[in-house]
Motif scaffolding. Structure first.
Motif, mmCIF file in Angstrom:
data_model
loop_
_atom_site.group_PDB
_atom_site.id
_atom_site.type_symbol
_atom_site.label_atom_id
_atom_site.label_comp_id
_atom_site.label_asym_id
_atom_site.label_seq_id
_atom_site.Cartn_x
_atom_site.Cartn_y
_atom_site.Cartn_z
ATOM 1 N N ILE A 6 -1.487 -6.240 9.719
ATOM 2 C CA ILE A 6 -0.165 -5.733 9.362
ATOM 3 C C ILE A 6 0.199 -6.078 7.928
ATOM 4 O O ILE A 6 0.973 -5.371 7.279
ATOM 5 C CB ILE A 6 0.913 -6.285 10.344
ATOM 6 C CG1 ILE A 6 2.240 -5.532 10.151
ATOM 7 C CG2 ILE A 6 1.111 -7.772 10.169
ATOM 8 C CD1 ILE A 6 2.182 -4.087 10.551
ATOM 9 N N GLY A 7 -0.383 -7.151 7.379
ATOM 10 C CA GLY A 7 -0.080 -7.539 6.016
ATOM 11 C C GLY A 7 -0.517 -6.533 4.984
ATOM 12 O O GLY A 7 -0.004 -6.511 3.872
ATOM 13 N N PHE A 8 -1.480 -5.666 5.333
ATOM 14 C CA PHE A 8 -1.973 -4.677 4.392
ATOM 15 C C PHE A 8 -1.201 -3.381 4.472
ATOM 16 O O PHE A 8 -1.233 -2.574 3.569
ATOM 17 C CB PHE A 8 -3.455 -4.389 4.644
ATOM 18 C CG PHE A 8 -4.344 -5.579 4.439
ATOM 19 C CD1 PHE A 8 -4.233 -6.348 3.295
ATOM 20 C CD2 PHE A 8 -5.266 -5.927 5.411
ATOM 21 C CE1 PHE A 8 -5.053 -7.447 3.110
ATOM 22 C CE2 PHE A 8 -6.094 -7.019 5.232
ATOM 23 C CZ PHE A 8 -5.975 -7.780 4.076
ATOM 24 N N VAL A 9 -0.550 -3.103 5.589
ATOM 25 C CA VAL A 9 0.055 -1.796 5.776
ATOM 26 C C VAL A 9 1.573 -1.849 5.735
ATOM 27 O O VAL A 9 2.225 -0.864 5.599
ATOM 28 C CB VAL A 9 -0.397 -1.156 7.100
ATOM 29 C CG1 VAL A 9 -1.892 -0.953 7.081
ATOM 30 C CG2 VAL A 9 0.006 -1.986 8.312
ATOM 31 N N LEU A 11 0.834 -1.191 0.000
ATOM 32 C CA LEU A 11 0.000 0.000 0.000
ATOM 33 C C LEU A 11 0.873 1.246 0.000
ATOM 34 O O LEU A 11 1.966 1.263 0.565
ATOM 35 C CB LEU A 11 -0.900 0.021 1.235
ATOM 36 C CG LEU A 11 -1.962 -1.074 1.332
ATOM 37 C CD1 LEU A 11 -2.725 -0.932 2.639
ATOM 38 C CD2 LEU A 11 -2.913 -1.027 0.155
ATOM 39 N N GLN A 12 0.362 2.288 -0.620
ATOM 40 C CA GLN A 12 1.084 3.546 -0.672
ATOM 41 C C GLN A 12 0.598 4.490 0.436
ATOM 42 O O GLN A 12 -0.325 4.169 1.196
ATOM 43 C CB GLN A 12 0.937 4.154 -2.063
ATOM 44 C CG GLN A 12 1.615 3.260 -3.108
ATOM 45 C CD GLN A 12 1.276 3.642 -4.527
ATOM 46 O OE1 GLN A 12 0.707 4.692 -4.785
ATOM 47 N NE2 GLN A 12 1.619 2.774 -5.465
ATOM 48 N N ALA A 13 1.228 5.657 0.529
ATOM 49 C CA ALA A 13 1.123 6.497 1.719
ATOM 50 C C ALA A 13 -0.300 6.838 2.135
ATOM 51 O O ALA A 13 -0.685 6.643 3.292
ATOM 52 C CB ALA A 13 1.927 7.781 1.505
ATOM 53 N N GLU A 14 -1.113 7.357 1.210
ATOM 54 C CA GLU A 14 -2.443 7.816 1.601
ATOM 55 C C GLU A 14 -3.372 6.657 1.936
ATOM 56 O O GLU A 14 -4.158 6.733 2.877
ATOM 57 C CB GLU A 14 -3.062 8.682 0.505
ATOM 58 C CG GLU A 14 -2.603 10.124 0.530
ATOM 59 C CD GLU A 14 -3.044 10.862 1.787
ATOM 60 O OE1 GLU A 14 -4.050 11.585 1.739
ATOM 61 O OE2 GLU A 14 -2.380 10.702 2.835
ATOM 62 N N PHE A 15 -3.297 5.578 1.174
ATOM 63 C CA PHE A 15 -4.116 4.402 1.465
ATOM 64 C C PHE A 15 -3.722 3.849 2.833
ATOM 65 O O PHE A 15 -4.576 3.518 3.663
ATOM 66 C CB PHE A 15 -3.932 3.342 0.374
ATOM 67 C CG PHE A 15 -5.063 2.351 0.281
ATOM 68 C CD1 PHE A 15 -5.435 1.569 1.357
ATOM 69 C CD2 PHE A 15 -5.760 2.189 -0.910
ATOM 70 C CE1 PHE A 15 -6.461 0.646 1.280
ATOM 71 C CE2 PHE A 15 -6.802 1.277 -1.011
ATOM 72 C CZ PHE A 15 -7.146 0.508 0.092
ATOM 73 N N LYS A 16 -2.437 3.780 3.099
ATOM 74 C CA LYS A 16 -1.955 3.290 4.384
ATOM 75 C C LYS A 16 -2.426 4.190 5.525
ATOM 76 O O LYS A 16 -2.851 3.714 6.580
ATOM 77 C CB LYS A 16 -0.426 3.210 4.364
ATOM 78 C CG LYS A 16 0.170 2.565 5.596
ATOM 79 C CD LYS A 16 1.699 2.608 5.567
ATOM 80 C CE LYS A 16 2.258 1.832 4.410
ATOM 81 N NZ LYS A 16 3.751 1.771 4.483
ATOM 82 N N GLN A 27 -4.908 3.133 8.675
ATOM 83 C CA GLN A 27 -4.557 3.329 10.082
ATOM 84 C C GLN A 27 -5.545 4.257 10.785
ATOM 85 O O GLN A 27 -5.796 4.117 11.976
ATOM 86 C CB GLN A 27 -3.131 3.869 10.179
ATOM 87 C CG GLN A 27 -2.095 2.865 9.697
ATOM 88 C CD GLN A 27 -0.719 3.476 9.472
ATOM 89 O OE1 GLN A 27 -0.590 4.686 9.330
ATOM 90 N NE2 GLN A 27 0.307 2.636 9.426
ATOM 91 N N THR A 28 -6.131 5.187 10.036
ATOM 92 C CA THR A 28 -7.101 6.118 10.606
ATOM 93 C C THR A 28 -8.455 5.452 10.846
ATOM 94 O O THR A 28 -9.078 5.646 11.890
ATOM 95 C CB THR A 28 -7.297 7.328 9.666
ATOM 96 O OG1 THR A 28 -6.051 8.005 9.514
ATOM 97 C CG2 THR A 28 -8.338 8.290 10.200
ATOM 98 N N LEU A 29 -8.900 4.652 9.877
ATOM 99 C CA LEU A 29 -10.248 4.086 9.932
ATOM 100 C C LEU A 29 -10.308 2.729 10.608
ATOM 101 O O LEU A 29 -11.292 2.404 11.283
ATOM 102 C CB LEU A 29 -10.816 3.953 8.513
ATOM 103 C CG LEU A 29 -10.943 5.246 7.711
ATOM 104 C CD1 LEU A 29 -11.383 4.931 6.293
ATOM 105 C CD2 LEU A 29 -11.922 6.204 8.367
ATOM 106 N N PHE A 30 -9.272 1.918 10.426
ATOM 107 C CA PHE A 30 -9.285 0.546 10.925
ATOM 108 C C PHE A 30 -8.187 0.405 11.983
ATOM 109 O O PHE A 30 -7.040 0.096 11.661
ATOM 110 C CB PHE A 30 -9.044 -0.451 9.789
ATOM 111 C CG PHE A 30 -10.054 -0.358 8.677
ATOM 112 C CD1 PHE A 30 -11.224 -1.108 8.690
ATOM 113 C CD2 PHE A 30 -9.839 0.503 7.609
ATOM 114 C CE1 PHE A 30 -12.149 -1.021 7.664
ATOM 115 C CE2 PHE A 30 -10.765 0.599 6.569
ATOM 116 C CZ PHE A 30 -11.925 -0.154 6.599
#
Length: 244
Positions: A241-244, A224-229, A233-236
């Motif tokens: 950890i595998g996604f971020v 994942l790139q910066a904004e998606f990451k 982290q903000t919403l979930f």
């Protein structure tokens, strides 16, 4: 005021995910066009030209990602491989999965079988398989609701129609956050106002295929790139950890 064009949110040079003698895959930033387009005259940087200069050789994009979509983008390094890989994509032999953050609570699993109309009026079959990975409810008022609900979904298209995932998610009333024009403008404004977020939260996270010449199984994953990451982290708060 909302910007008229997306901002590239990943620094250059382009991150190379896979490279062989005849193929290279990058993690395309959100907001970066694959190649020059007359409908995006505001753009001055393109993945094809950047990667060509980065590698010092000609490159051929064998498929496309929307400007606002980030993730795995595959290039051939010579014409024969370009033709072979384009045929695999056309024949549905390339496995693709995407991650998206969408409005509302999505079902655990759903097959979206909804034909889509091209700009020239031709109607094409389009099928997407949805799997919900996580759901969240945050204390952010929206409309008549005191809280806001979102889902992280995995999307697997078995066809490759233009804007298929964006249109399919809008069709089932769970639009992708940051999508314009298919998404929810009120939600997009909410994310811009509350989180200063103007990226479409759609990420091509996995690509798999059989190498046309060697027969090897190639599997490519894009972090994942910066904004998606940041939105994960903000919403979930319990984001895997595998996604971020």
């Amino acid at each position: 005021m909302q910007p008229t064009s997306p901002v590239v949110d990943t620094p250059l040079p382009l991150a190379v995910l896979f490279q062989s003698a005849d193929l290279v895959a990058i993690n395309k930033p959100h907001g970066l066009l694959v190649h020059r387009s007359p409908i995006a005259s505001d753009a001055s940087e393109f993945a094809v030209q950047i990667l060509r200069d980065q590698l010092g050789q000609r490159v051929y994009p064998v498929h496309r990602l929307d400007r606002k979509t980030g993730g795995v983008l595959l290039f051939a390094l010579h014409e024969a491989m370009n033709s072979a890989m384009q045929k695999q994509f056309a024949d549905g032999l390339v496995a693709k999965t995407y991650l998206a953050i969408v409005r509302g609570y999505t079902p655990d699993e759903q097959t979206i079988d909804y034909p889509l109309r091209r700009d020239d009026g031709v109607v094409q079959d389009a099928v997407t398989v949805l799997k919900t990975l996580q759901r969240t409810e945050i204390p952010l008022a929206f409309g008549k609701h005191a809280t806001s609900r979102y889902s992280l979904v995995e999307l697997t298209p078995s066809t490759g129609r233009m804007h298929q995932l964006r249109k399919h998610m809008a069709h089932i009333l769970h639009p992708i956050i940051g999508d314009r024009p298919h998404g929810c403008n009120k939600q997009n404004k909410l994310f811009l106002d509350q989180f200063s977020m103007n990226t479409m939260l759609l990420h091509a996270n996995h690509l798999a295929f059989t190498h046309p010449q060697t027969g090897d199984h190639i599997s490519i994953n894009a972090p994942l790139q910066a904004e998606f990451k940041r939105m994960m982290q903000t919403l979930f708060s319990n984001a895997h950890i595998g996604f971020v």
